[in-house]
Motif scaffolding. Sequence first.
Motif, mmCIF file in Angstrom:
data_model
loop_
_atom_site.group_PDB
_atom_site.id
_atom_site.type_symbol
_atom_site.label_atom_id
_atom_site.label_comp_id
_atom_site.label_asym_id
_atom_site.label_seq_id
_atom_site.Cartn_x
_atom_site.Cartn_y
_atom_site.Cartn_z
ATOM 1 N N ARG A 1 0.782 -0.986 -0.036
ATOM 2 C CA ARG A 1 -0.488 0.036 -0.128
ATOM 3 C C ARG A 1 1.023 1.131 0.092
ATOM 4 O O ARG A 1 0.791 2.327 -1.111
ATOM 5 C CB ARG A 1 -0.720 -0.112 1.381
ATOM 6 N N LEU A 2 2.057 1.379 0.907
ATOM 7 C CA LEU A 2 2.213 1.957 0.979
ATOM 8 C C LEU A 2 3.917 2.360 -0.442
ATOM 9 O O LEU A 2 3.750 4.065 -0.701
ATOM 10 C CB LEU A 2 3.851 3.001 2.113
ATOM 11 N N THR A 3 3.941 1.955 -1.206
ATOM 12 C CA THR A 3 4.691 1.980 -2.710
ATOM 13 C C THR A 3 4.257 1.825 -3.655
ATOM 14 O O THR A 3 4.931 2.242 -4.585
ATOM 15 C CB THR A 3 6.055 1.001 -2.090
ATOM 16 N N GLY A 4 2.419 1.225 -3.337
ATOM 17 C CA GLY A 4 1.937 1.427 -4.740
ATOM 18 C C GLY A 4 1.839 2.849 -4.725
ATOM 19 O O GLY A 4 2.108 3.556 -3.990
ATOM 20 N N PRO A 5 0.397 3.040 -6.381
ATOM 21 C CA PRO A 5 0.624 4.488 -7.181
ATOM 22 C C PRO A 5 -0.279 4.713 -6.136
ATOM 23 O O PRO A 5 -1.418 4.286 -5.300
ATOM 24 C CB PRO A 5 -0.410 3.908 -8.031
ATOM 25 N N GLY A 6 0.230 5.818 -5.862
ATOM 26 C CA GLY A 6 -0.473 7.297 -4.762
ATOM 27 C C GLY A 6 -0.351 6.888 -3.612
ATOM 28 O O GLY A 6 -0.828 7.553 -2.242
ATOM 29 N N GLY A 7 0.256 5.835 -3.140
ATOM 30 C CA GLY A 7 1.074 5.189 -1.523
ATOM 31 C C GLY A 7 2.143 6.660 -1.054
ATOM 32 O O GLY A 7 2.394 7.419 -1.557
ATOM 33 N N ARG A 8 1.977 6.768 0.096
ATOM 34 C CA ARG A 8 3.172 7.541 0.688
ATOM 35 C C ARG A 8 4.436 7.175 0.324
ATOM 36 O O ARG A 8 5.289 9.041 0.200
ATOM 37 C CB ARG A 8 2.375 7.498 2.664
ATOM 38 N N CYS A 9 5.253 6.402 -0.076
ATOM 39 C CA CYS A 9 6.467 5.698 -0.615
ATOM 40 C C CYS A 9 5.941 5.613 -1.443
ATOM 41 O O CYS A 9 6.529 4.029 -1.729
ATOM 42 C CB CYS A 9 7.038 5.801 0.438
ATOM 43 N N GLU A 10 5.165 6.044 -2.538
ATOM 44 C CA GLU A 10 5.341 5.521 -3.874
ATOM 45 C C GLU A 10 6.550 5.440 -4.428
ATOM 46 O O GLU A 10 7.501 6.174 -4.766
ATOM 47 C CB GLU A 10 4.382 5.920 -4.649
ATOM 48 N N MET A 11 6.733 3.694 -5.147
ATOM 49 C CA MET A 11 7.908 3.508 -5.318
ATOM 50 C C MET A 11 7.569 3.532 -7.107
ATOM 51 O O MET A 11 6.986 2.868 -7.699
ATOM 52 C CB MET A 11 8.466 2.274 -4.992
ATOM 53 N N VAL A 12 8.786 4.233 -8.353
ATOM 54 C CA VAL A 12 8.886 4.219 -9.525
ATOM 55 C C VAL A 12 10.701 3.100 -10.181
ATOM 56 O O VAL A 12 11.308 3.644 -9.043
ATOM 57 C CB VAL A 12 8.056 5.050 -10.090
ATOM 58 N N VAL A 13 10.505 2.836 -11.482
ATOM 59 C CA VAL A 13 11.675 2.395 -11.910
ATOM 60 C C VAL A 13 12.009 3.421 -12.497
ATOM 61 O O VAL A 13 10.806 4.113 -13.663
ATOM 62 C CB VAL A 13 11.098 0.974 -12.909
ATOM 63 N N GLU A 14 13.210 4.700 -12.444
ATOM 64 C CA GLU A 14 13.646 4.918 -13.316
ATOM 65 C C GLU A 14 14.879 4.989 -13.739
ATOM 66 O O GLU A 14 15.924 3.525 -13.390
ATOM 67 C CB GLU A 14 13.676 6.761 -12.002
#
Length: 549
Positions: free
Chosen positions: A17-30
């Motif tokens: 939840r935290l790292t998913g879309p819109g989460g407080r700690c959203e993670m993406v790949v760059e």
Amino acid sequence: MTEPFDPQAFAAAAAARLTGPGGRCEMVVEDVLGVPLPVLRHRETSLGAVLAASTVHGARDYLVTEDRRMSFTEHAAAVGALATALRDRYGVEKGDRVGILAANTAEWVLTFWAAQCLGAIAVGYNAWWAPREIAYGVAHTRPAVLVVDAKRAALLAELDIRVPVLTMEHDVPALIDEFACDTLPLAEVDEDDPAVVLYTSGTSGRPKGAVHSHRNLIAVIGYHVFNDALAAEFTGAAELPSGRSYLLTSPLFHIASLHNLVVPRLVTGDAAVLYRGSFDADQVLRLIARERVTNWGAMPTMATRLLERDLSSYDLSSLTSFSLNSAPSSAALQQQLRERLPIARTALVTSYGLTECSTAATMASPAELAAFPDTVGRPVLGVSVEIRDSAGNAVPDGTEGEICVRSSYVMLGYWDDEAATAAAVTADRWLRTGDIGVRTDGRLRLSGRRSDLILRGGENVYPVEIEQCLEEHPAVRECAVIGVPDADLGQQVAALVVVDDRAPVTEAELRAFTAERLAYYKVPARWRLTTTDLPRNATGKVVRTAIEV
């Protein structure tokens, strides 16, 4: 029927939840240095920006020492003044190195952040180095200015140091007063520009300077914020915790204290309590009680010494987090802590990491550590871990091999050492740790150490450096240095020295010879002098397993 609570499953769901879309700690790949890696979507892109934002914490304590307290506002103002002084009086600019050689002080931290304002590179030299080691470090990274405490200033008097030297006791406060200003002189930097160099012992006999970028340290901050957010998920808190007090008992030239304690506090709004001097369990216990310390990460040696005291004589009720770091810990020590230190019963954790990866690569939760005392846990946020064979191929679960790590925390490389960098970091950004381990059901267990490494009280000691030093003595024909078990420090340094009958030398003479040239913790505590050649294999290599001291 009520389902039993599964903390691991809950943590996995909360992390998603935290790292998913819109989460407080959203993670993406760059793209990071040509490799796709997971990063936080919402982050600062320079440490200067982190510093500028820290004034939101205002009058809260940021740095606390035995006799001083410095708020976030006071800290930012002092850093701005010192950065201006370094720029205007000493010509420090982007890319220049600012050397720091001192015990733990507020001025150490101020100098680090002043360098970040200017886009300069802070170099944390080992404060325990002997003069010869200091001379090597200064020549290696060539600082534009060197900031030292009085004790290290006395050591520099023995050397030909041709850069401006500023003392923390006198010059730094005077410069802060003289250049007081209302603004931070922030230089523009790229995320992957170098921010700091910390030295780690080298297998070639010379310390190596691990270069960490702004991205590395900002990722470490994000990791700590994520941990706070995950803890809030468990308690149901709407806001992240703040106003905590973190005890710093390791040197600031280690990632444990600088990257993972002092730097993240600018974002979390907590205080860093700087302990100074050699470790004294009673002093530390009194400090925990006085400052109402909430979080402490200790070396196993420190924890062992703690258990020698009557803990019931001290008010330790403020502690809410306790971890064992920097060296392996035994199941017996873990259990003794749970029996004697109340917070350890529910909150004891341990981790595995190294200077080259900026922070922990894996962490063991309290429940998993209790169930599997030999584990160092699972990969932390944004980290991939593989176990590989000698050919560099990933091996199946349960198979022993070299631990390899990839993440946005991994260093840029070693300062001015392309060969060592290429050997440690692959083209696709995997860090070859040189440590041997095995993964079982996702948990990592260490089964061996980097070749010949001695872990003495949390300090890495490589035998070759000491051997090369000893071999400079005219009476030494050859020698071998190994680690031997020690109940207090984990390991002690021991030396087997081969001499000729015609060139007698005493143990005391060799000890003094080594102490003049190396940091105290590298000086062998045990010695054996012999006229018998070292045991060697068919290829001429010393067989260390056959050595007895």
